[in-house]
Scaffold this active site. Sequence first.
Site, short mmCIF file in Angstrom:
data_model
loop_
_atom_site.label_atom_id
_atom_site.label_comp_id
_atom_site.label_asym_id
_atom_site.label_seq_id
_atom_site.Cartn_x
_atom_site.Cartn_y
_atom_site.Cartn_z
N ASN A 190 10.76 5.52 -5.69
CA ASN A 190 10.80 4.57 -4.59
C ASN A 190 12.17 3.93 -4.52
O ASN A 190 12.70 3.50 -5.56
CB ASN A 190 9.73 3.48 -4.78
CG ASN A 190 9.37 2.81 -3.47
OD1 ASN A 190 8.82 3.44 -2.58
ND2 ASN A 190 9.74 1.54 -3.34
N HIS A 208 -6.37 4.93 4.00
CA HIS A 208 -6.30 4.03 5.16
C HIS A 208 -6.67 4.73 6.46
O HIS A 208 -6.34 4.24 7.53
CB HIS A 208 -4.90 3.40 5.24
CG HIS A 208 -4.60 2.50 4.08
ND1 HIS A 208 -3.33 2.12 3.73
CD2 HIS A 208 -5.42 1.94 3.16
CE1 HIS A 208 -3.38 1.33 2.65
NE2 HIS A 208 -4.64 1.22 2.29
N ASP A 262 -0.60 9.34 9.00
CA ASP A 262 0.03 10.29 9.93
C ASP A 262 -0.59 11.69 9.85
O ASP A 262 -0.34 12.53 10.70
CB ASP A 262 1.55 10.35 9.68
CG ASP A 262 1.91 10.57 8.20
OD1 ASP A 262 2.84 9.89 7.71
OD2 ASP A 262 1.24 11.38 7.52
N1 APR Z 1 12.68 8.03 -0.50
C1 APR Z 1 12.23 7.14 -1.43
N2 APR Z 1 11.70 5.93 -1.11
C2 APR Z 1 11.61 5.62 0.20
C3 APR Z 1 12.06 6.50 1.22
C4 APR Z 1 12.61 7.74 0.82
N3 APR Z 1 13.07 8.64 1.72
N4 APR Z 1 11.86 5.88 2.43
C5 APR Z 1 11.29 4.67 2.17
N5 APR Z 1 11.15 4.52 0.84
C6 APR Z 1 10.48 3.41 0.13
C7 APR Z 1 10.93 2.03 0.56
O1 APR Z 1 11.93 1.57 -0.32
C8 APR Z 1 9.65 1.20 0.48
O2 APR Z 1 9.62 0.40 -0.70
O3 APR Z 1 9.11 3.51 0.50
C9 APR Z 1 8.50 2.22 0.40
C10 APR Z 1 7.51 2.08 1.52
O4 APR Z 1 6.83 0.86 1.32
P1 APR Z 1 6.01 0.24 2.54
O5 APR Z 1 6.86 0.27 3.76
O6 APR Z 1 5.45 -1.07 2.07
O7 APR Z 1 4.83 1.26 2.80
P2 APR Z 1 3.48 1.40 1.97
O8 APR Z 1 3.66 1.03 0.55
O9 APR Z 1 2.95 2.76 2.25
O10 APR Z 1 2.53 0.31 2.69
C11 APR Z 1 1.18 0.29 2.27
O11 APR Z 1 0.71 -1.30 4.06
O12 APR Z 1 0.88 -1.95 6.27
C12 APR Z 1 0.06 -1.33 5.34
O13 APR Z 1 -1.58 0.24 5.85
C13 APR Z 1 -0.21 0.09 5.75
O14 APR Z 1 -0.51 2.02 4.33
C14 APR Z 1 0.33 0.92 4.58
C15 APR Z 1 0.32 -0.07 3.44
#
Ligand code: APR
Length: 236
Positions: free
Chosen positions: A206, A114, A99
């Site tokens: 997380n 990414h 983003d």
């Molecule tokens: N505070 C704390 N934790 C949070 C919050 C918050 N406000 N909002 C969401 N989360 C946590 C969720 O519990 C989740 O486990 O953030 C985590 C996000 O995990 P994903 O959705 O899997 O995102 P990410 O780990 O960045 O994914 C990695 O996957 O699809 C690909 O390229 C994409 O960069 C991405 C990669």
Amino acid sequence: MLRDWLKEADYTVVFTGAGMSTESGLPDFRSANRGLWKQKDPSQLASTEALNHNVEEFIAFYRERVLGVKEYGPHKGHEILAKWEKAGLIQSVITQNVDGFHQLAGSERVAELHGTLQKLHCETCGREYNSEKYVEDTFYCECGGVLRPSIVLFGESLPVDAFEFALQETEKADLFIVLGSSLTVTPANQFPILAKESGARLVIVNQDDTPLDRHADLVIQDRKIGELLLELDGEI
Ligand code: APR
């Protein structure tokens, strides 16, 4: 404890995932029930397969995500990380997010593992454009090639410069803080392990469990990232 570790550390690296931007209004990918990949199949959309054989749906999906990053922006947590970088409290940010919110908030030493939704490039000639083109409904280059976001699609390799920078920073870290990632996507999820192996303290903030929690020196699940950063900033 995290406040003291932040103050004691010589070289702090922050590693962010989609959970860093949910408080800006962007959905993450794997949160229980509300994650993007709970509603759509990434391999059908976020892949070179989709780009080459399903380009209309590919463009529609990414136009929506570009509109999202143009509509929303960094929140207070991004701004605090940028402030801490300027104050020398943290040294860099490694992000899986596309983003661009860390840079928009003022962070300068950022590794975008990414890529970014803030830019597009032509799949044929490589020409680069601002992703505003998608907002203006322009999806093809002057050369006729398809314009695609400058992000890493499933099946593509990570940008070498960002990966190298992230590697150097991780090896220097004596404090490595993960903010908002499920740590399920390789090779990005190797960095926290490498930090630990290089002697860093590992903190994972997380809301859901991650497969690396057992390696962490501290796991914080009961706090939203934005709120936690605000509280820490007030104490430091
Ligand atoms: N505070 C704390 N934790 C949070 C919050 C918050 N406000 N909002 C969401 N989360 C946590 C969720 O519990 C989740 O486990 O953030 C985590 C996000 O995990 P994903 O959705 O899997 O995102 P990410 O780990 O960045 O994914 C990695 O996957 O699809 C690909 O390229 C994409 O960069 C991405 C990669």
